[in-house]
Design a protein around this motif. Structure first.
Motif, PDB file in Angstrom:
ATOM      1  N   LEU A 101       0.842  -1.171  -0.043  1.00  0.00           N
ATOM      2  CA  LEU A 101       0.036   0.209  -0.140  1.00  0.00           C
ATOM      3  C   LEU A 101       0.917   1.248   0.159  1.00  0.00           C
ATOM      4  O   LEU A 101       0.357   2.290  -0.497  1.00  0.00           O
ATOM      5  CB  LEU A 101      -0.902   0.047   1.328  1.00  0.00           C
ATOM      6  N   THR A 102       2.069   1.264   0.612  1.00  0.00           N
ATOM      7  CA  THR A 102       3.094   2.278   0.587  1.00  0.00           C
ATOM      8  C   THR A 102       3.260   2.761  -1.027  1.00  0.00           C
ATOM      9  O   THR A 102       3.407   3.687  -1.392  1.00  0.00           O
ATOM     10  CB  THR A 102       4.313   2.180   1.324  1.00  0.00           C
ATOM     11  N   HIS A 103       3.420   1.588  -1.670  1.00  0.00           N
ATOM     12  CA  HIS A 103       3.873   1.938  -3.231  1.00  0.00           C
ATOM     13  C   HIS A 103       2.659   2.198  -4.070  1.00  0.00           C
ATOM     14  O   HIS A 103       2.947   3.320  -4.583  1.00  0.00           O
ATOM     15  CB  HIS A 103       4.230   0.157  -3.777  1.00  0.00           C
ATOM     16  N   SER A 104       1.468   1.880  -3.654  1.00  0.00           N
ATOM     17  CA  SER A 104       0.183   2.369  -4.544  1.00  0.00           C
ATOM     18  C   SER A 104       0.273   3.734  -4.041  1.00  0.00           C
ATOM     19  O   SER A 104      -0.243   4.660  -4.933  1.00  0.00           O
ATOM     20  CB  SER A 104      -0.814   1.461  -4.311  1.00  0.00           C
ATOM     21  N   GLU A 105       0.277   4.209  -2.691  1.00  0.00           N
ATOM     22  CA  GLU A 105       0.061   5.341  -2.349  1.00  0.00           C
ATOM     23  C   GLU A 105       0.913   6.327  -2.981  1.00  0.00           C
ATOM     24  O   GLU A 105       0.716   7.436  -3.436  1.00  0.00           O
ATOM     25  CB  GLU A 105       0.163   5.650  -0.732  1.00  0.00           C
ATOM     26  N   MET A 106       2.392   5.907  -3.308  1.00  0.00           N
ATOM     27  CA  MET A 106       3.375   6.948  -3.961  1.00  0.00           C
ATOM     28  C   MET A 106       2.777   7.070  -5.343  1.00  0.00           C
ATOM     29  O   MET A 106       3.243   8.005  -5.764  1.00  0.00           O
ATOM     30  CB  MET A 106       4.862   6.075  -3.716  1.00  0.00           C
ATOM     31  N   GLU A 107       2.380   5.906  -5.683  1.00  0.00           N
ATOM     32  CA  GLU A 107       1.738   6.199  -7.403  1.00  0.00           C
ATOM     33  C   GLU A 107       0.334   6.738  -7.458  1.00  0.00           C
ATOM     34  O   GLU A 107       0.093   6.844  -8.771  1.00  0.00           O
ATOM     35  CB  GLU A 107       2.033   4.707  -7.923  1.00  0.00           C
ATOM     36  N   HIS A 108      -0.016   7.035  -6.388  1.00  0.00           N
ATOM     37  CA  HIS A 108      -1.375   7.642  -6.294  1.00  0.00           C
ATOM     38  C   HIS A 108      -2.478   6.676  -7.284  1.00  0.00           C
ATOM     39  O   HIS A 108      -3.246   7.142  -7.793  1.00  0.00           O
ATOM     40  CB  HIS A 108      -1.500   8.984  -6.956  1.00  0.00           C
ATOM     41  N   ASP A 109      -2.458   5.570  -6.891  1.00  0.00           N
ATOM     42  CA  ASP A 109      -3.111   4.352  -7.590  1.00  0.00           C
ATOM     43  C   ASP A 109      -4.141   4.225  -6.607  1.00  0.00           C
ATOM     44  O   ASP A 109      -4.110   2.974  -5.947  1.00  0.00           O
ATOM     45  CB  ASP A 109      -2.112   3.135  -8.096  1.00  0.00           C
ATOM     46  N   ILE A 110      -5.221   4.689  -6.610  1.00  0.00           N
ATOM     47  CA  ILE A 110      -6.267   4.327  -5.515  1.00  0.00           C
ATOM     48  C   ILE A 110      -7.148   3.006  -5.686  1.00  0.00           C
ATOM     49  O   ILE A 110      -7.450   2.009  -4.867  1.00  0.00           O
ATOM     50  CB  ILE A 110      -7.447   5.497  -5.577  1.00  0.00           C
ATOM     51  N   ALA A 111      -7.171   2.596  -7.029  1.00  0.00           N
ATOM     52  CA  ALA A 111      -7.872   1.441  -7.524  1.00  0.00           C
ATOM     53  C   ALA A 111      -6.800   0.243  -6.990  1.00  0.00           C
ATOM     54  O   ALA A 111      -7.462  -0.808  -6.568  1.00  0.00           O
ATOM     55  CB  ALA A 111      -7.835   1.129  -9.172  1.00  0.00           C
ATOM     56  N   GLU A 112      -5.575   0.329  -7.245  1.00  0.00           N
ATOM     57  CA  GLU A 112      -4.659  -0.666  -6.483  1.00  0.00           C
ATOM     58  C   GLU A 112      -4.856  -0.850  -5.078  1.00  0.00           C
ATOM     59  O   GLU A 112      -4.625  -1.931  -4.634  1.00  0.00           O
ATOM     60  CB  GLU A 112      -3.232  -0.480  -7.105  1.00  0.00           C
ATOM     61  N   THR A 113      -4.925   0.359  -4.468  1.00  0.00           N
ATOM     62  CA  THR A 113      -5.126   0.204  -2.742  1.00  0.00           C
ATOM     63  C   THR A 113      -6.317  -0.675  -2.560  1.00  0.00           C
ATOM     64  O   THR A 113      -6.464  -1.497  -1.649  1.00  0.00           O
ATOM     65  CB  THR A 113      -5.295   1.676  -2.480  1.00  0.00           C
ATOM     66  N   ALA A 114      -7.495  -0.323  -3.235  1.00  0.00           N
ATOM     67  CA  ALA A 114      -8.631  -1.146  -3.086  1.00  0.00           C
ATOM     68  C   ALA A 114      -8.320  -2.652  -3.414  1.00  0.00           C
ATOM     69  O   ALA A 114      -8.910  -3.326  -2.789  1.00  0.00           O
ATOM     70  CB  ALA A 114      -9.942  -0.664  -3.961  1.00  0.00           C
ATOM     71  N   ARG A 115      -7.764  -2.951  -4.354  1.00  0.00           N
ATOM     72  CA  ARG A 115      -7.582  -4.344  -4.623  1.00  0.00           C
ATOM     73  C   ARG A 115      -6.677  -5.093  -3.590  1.00  0.00           C
ATOM     74  O   ARG A 115      -6.860  -6.252  -3.188  1.00  0.00           O
ATOM     75  CB  ARG A 115      -6.765  -4.288  -6.263  1.00  0.00           C
ATOM     76  N   VAL A 116      -5.526  -4.234  -3.260  1.00  0.00           N
ATOM     77  CA  VAL A 116      -4.727  -4.942  -2.415  1.00  0.00           C
ATOM     78  C   VAL A 116      -5.503  -5.307  -1.113  1.00  0.00           C
ATOM     79  O   VAL A 116      -5.178  -6.259  -0.272  1.00  0.00           O
ATOM     80  CB  VAL A 116      -3.475  -4.148  -2.298  1.00  0.00           C
ATOM     81  N   THR A 117      -6.345  -4.291  -0.437  1.00  0.00           N
ATOM     82  CA  THR A 117      -7.157  -4.334   0.755  1.00  0.00           C
ATOM     83  C   THR A 117      -7.787  -5.464   0.669  1.00  0.00           C
ATOM     84  O   THR A 117      -7.987  -6.136   1.680  1.00  0.00           O
ATOM     85  CB  THR A 117      -7.720  -2.835   0.982  1.00  0.00           C
TER      86      THR A 117
ATOM     87  N   ASP B 222     -12.451  -4.133  -4.230  1.00  0.00           N
ATOM     88  CA  ASP B 222     -12.337  -4.544  -5.456  1.00  0.00           C
ATOM     89  C   ASP B 222     -11.765  -6.006  -5.520  1.00  0.00           C
ATOM     90  O   ASP B 222     -10.628  -6.351  -5.097  1.00  0.00           O
ATOM     91  CB  ASP B 222     -11.315  -3.477  -5.982  1.00  0.00           C
ATOM     92  N   LEU B 223     -12.441  -7.105  -6.369  1.00  0.00           N
ATOM     93  CA  LEU B 223     -12.175  -8.255  -6.319  1.00  0.00           C
ATOM     94  C   LEU B 223     -11.233  -8.628  -7.251  1.00  0.00           C
ATOM     95  O   LEU B 223     -10.720  -9.768  -7.566  1.00  0.00           O
ATOM     96  CB  LEU B 223     -13.358  -9.103  -6.454  1.00  0.00           C
ATOM     97  N   SER B 224     -10.829  -7.583  -8.190  1.00  0.00           N
ATOM     98  CA  SER B 224      -9.966  -7.723  -9.369  1.00  0.00           C
ATOM     99  C   SER B 224      -8.420  -8.121  -8.758  1.00  0.00           C
ATOM    100  O   SER B 224      -7.926  -7.508  -7.497  1.00  0.00           O
ATOM    101  CB  SER B 224      -9.683  -6.475 -10.057  1.00  0.00           C
ATOM    102  N   ARG B 225      -7.546  -8.754  -9.553  1.00  0.00           N
ATOM    103  CA  ARG B 225      -6.218  -9.063  -9.126  1.00  0.00           C
ATOM    104  C   ARG B 225      -5.432  -8.056  -8.999  1.00  0.00           C
ATOM    105  O   ARG B 225      -5.365  -7.195  -9.828  1.00  0.00           O
ATOM    106  CB  ARG B 225      -5.708 -10.230 -10.149  1.00  0.00           C
ATOM    107  N   PRO B 226      -4.818  -7.692  -7.751  1.00  0.00           N
ATOM    108  CA  PRO B 226      -3.906  -6.644  -7.646  1.00  0.00           C
ATOM    109  C   PRO B 226      -2.524  -6.845  -8.756  1.00  0.00           C
ATOM    110  O   PRO B 226      -2.210  -8.003  -9.023  1.00  0.00           O
ATOM    111  CB  PRO B 226      -3.406  -6.816  -6.131  1.00  0.00           C
ATOM    112  N   SER B 227      -2.081  -5.412  -9.236  1.00  0.00           N
ATOM    113  CA  SER B 227      -1.094  -5.565 -10.046  1.00  0.00           C
ATOM    114  C   SER B 227       0.439  -6.156  -9.342  1.00  0.00           C
ATOM    115  O   SER B 227       1.285  -6.480  -9.959  1.00  0.00           O
ATOM    116  CB  SER B 227      -0.582  -4.259 -10.618  1.00  0.00           C
ATOM    117  N   GLN B 228       0.352  -5.853  -8.013  1.00  0.00           N
ATOM    118  CA  GLN B 228       1.664  -6.406  -7.070  1.00  0.00           C
ATOM    119  C   GLN B 228       1.352  -7.872  -6.510  1.00  0.00           C
ATOM    120  O   GLN B 228       1.899  -8.094  -5.807  1.00  0.00           O
ATOM    121  CB  GLN B 228       1.706  -5.732  -6.010  1.00  0.00           C
TER     122      GLN B 228
END
Length: 404
Positions: A27-43, A174-180
């Motif tokens: 989540l630190t990485h997604s926050e640095m990239e301002h990727d809110i969708a990735e934050t939801a997927r990882v969470t 978000d049930l999608s697969r995270p990019s990470q």
């Protein structure tokens, strides 16, 4: 109570995937990239892991409670209490997981502090209130369960408050697969091994001790451990602050800044822990007997001092070495150090506790914490020097290429 909770937590050996550490890293990485969708997927991904493992863990404890009580603990009367404590496991897993990441990466340590204080007060009131009301151990265990539910509820409120202003059309789940996903999957595997090894030590130490010595010695050791862990609880908020910053520096490959920052962390922890430990060692001889005046607890001060050696070393070193290992992806090496330390601790307990009781157990416990802390420190310096040499070589290559 110590035996019931320790037996109940045995299942944590196989269900603790350290999702909060994975969450901070990803989540630190997604926050640095301002990727809110990735934050939801990882969470969503990490919450699903926590929910499934927490429920399965509770079921396993409930089903194996008779076996643990009769065979492992040799106390059949504890069966119902172990099963009751199983109700706390899902909430405990969820509270220790990704929900706790949001206030850390959102720099809302004030909310986290208020939550911790509220949880500690409610838990203390429930447990001591049940005991004072004459409800005995069953009432105390139910108080522990209610306290875990309360703690989880507070974390849910905090996570939703911190995420809501940044949704921008996205939902929290978000049930999608995270990019990470691949990076996270490897981290979870390594951290699961690490948490399992840690759990073998922390969650089986008291039950194993109950097999090789009497319950009075177990109580003496547990009381000394509770006193010594005041040191960790006092400075624990600093570790909450250190971890996100270490992850950010690790993600940005700022090796010199990371080295400087962790040295500052070690200095701050030393300045706080050493005086506190010395104070307990010097004043405990006079203060502790006033609180623990039961028969057999007269020399609890000496046992506490033995435990404090390991607690102090672990608090000063391991609280920043652990997130560094996650940030630098060196958890696998640290796991080998933990295996060696675990063997040392188990042998020490088996050899010392039968003849020396709580004092022998305290030595074995401290040996584990000192060994793993010093071993991790050696690994840190090794990997840091290697990374700095690699960075220097890359910098030289880049300058030569530019000149050409």
């Amino acid at each position: 109570m110590a035996i019931v909770i320790s037996a109940g937590l045995l299942v944590m050996l196989v269900i603790d995937f350290r999702t909060w550490e994975v969450g901070i890293k990803l989540l630190t990485h997604s926050e640095m990239e301002h990727d809110i969708a990735e934050t939801a997927r990882v969470t969503t991904w990490l919450l699903a892991i926590e929910l499934i493992t927490g429920v399965l863990g509770a079921v396993v404890i409930a089903l194996t409670a008779p076996w643990m009580a009769e065979t492992f603990l040799q106390s059949p009367e504890l069966t119902s209490l172990i099963a009751a404590y199983a109700l706390a496991i899902p909430f405990r897993v969820l509270s220790l997981g990704v929900l706790s990441v949001f206030p850390r990466i959102g720099n809302r340590f004030d909310w986290l502090a208020q939550k911790s204080i509220a949880y500690a007060v409610v838990r203390l009131v429930l447990m001591t209130g049940a005991a004072a009301a004459g409800l005995g151990l069953p009432g105390v265990i139910i108080g522990v369960v209610i306290g875990e539910v309360f703690n989880f509820g507070l974390l849910v409120i905090i996570a939703l408050r911190l995420y809501s202003p940044r949704r921008e059309g996205h939902v929290l789940f978000d049930l999608s697969r995270p990019s990470q996903f691949e990076d996270g999957r490897h981290m979870i595997g390594q951290l699961w091994v690490s948490s399992t090894l840690t759990g073998i030590h922390y969650y089986t130490f008291v039950p194993l001790m109950s097999l090789v010595t009497d319950t009075v010695q177990v109580g003496r050791f547990r009381s000394a451990l509770d006193i010594a862990e005041v040191v960790e609880r006092t400075v624990q908020p600093l570790a909450v602050v250190f971890t996100p910053r270490i992850m950010i520096l690790g993600n940005s490959n700022e090796h010199l800044l990371l080295r400087r920052y962790v040295l500052q962390c070690a200095g701050i922890l030393s300045a706080l822990v050493i005086p506190l430990v010395l104070g307990i060692m010097l004043l405990g001889k006079f203060v502790i007997p006033l609180v623990l005046s039961s028969k057999g607890f007269e020399d609890i001060w000496y046992v506490t001092n033995l435990v404090l050696v390991g607690v102090a070393t672990h608090t000063i070193l391991q609280w920043w070495l652990r997130p560094v290992a996650v940030a630098m992806r060196t958890v696998h090496s640290q796991n080998w150090v933990m295996v060696a330390s675990l063997i040392l601790s188990a042998l020490g307990l088996i050899l010392l506790a039968p003849s020396h009781g709580a004092e022998g157990a305290a030595v074995a416990r401290s040996a584990f914490q000192v060994a793993i802390s010093l071993g991790s420190l050696v690994l840190f310096w090794y990997y840091q020097r290697r990374e700095l040499r690699t960075s220097a070589a890359d910098g030289t290559t880049s300058r030569i290429t530019s000149a050409q």
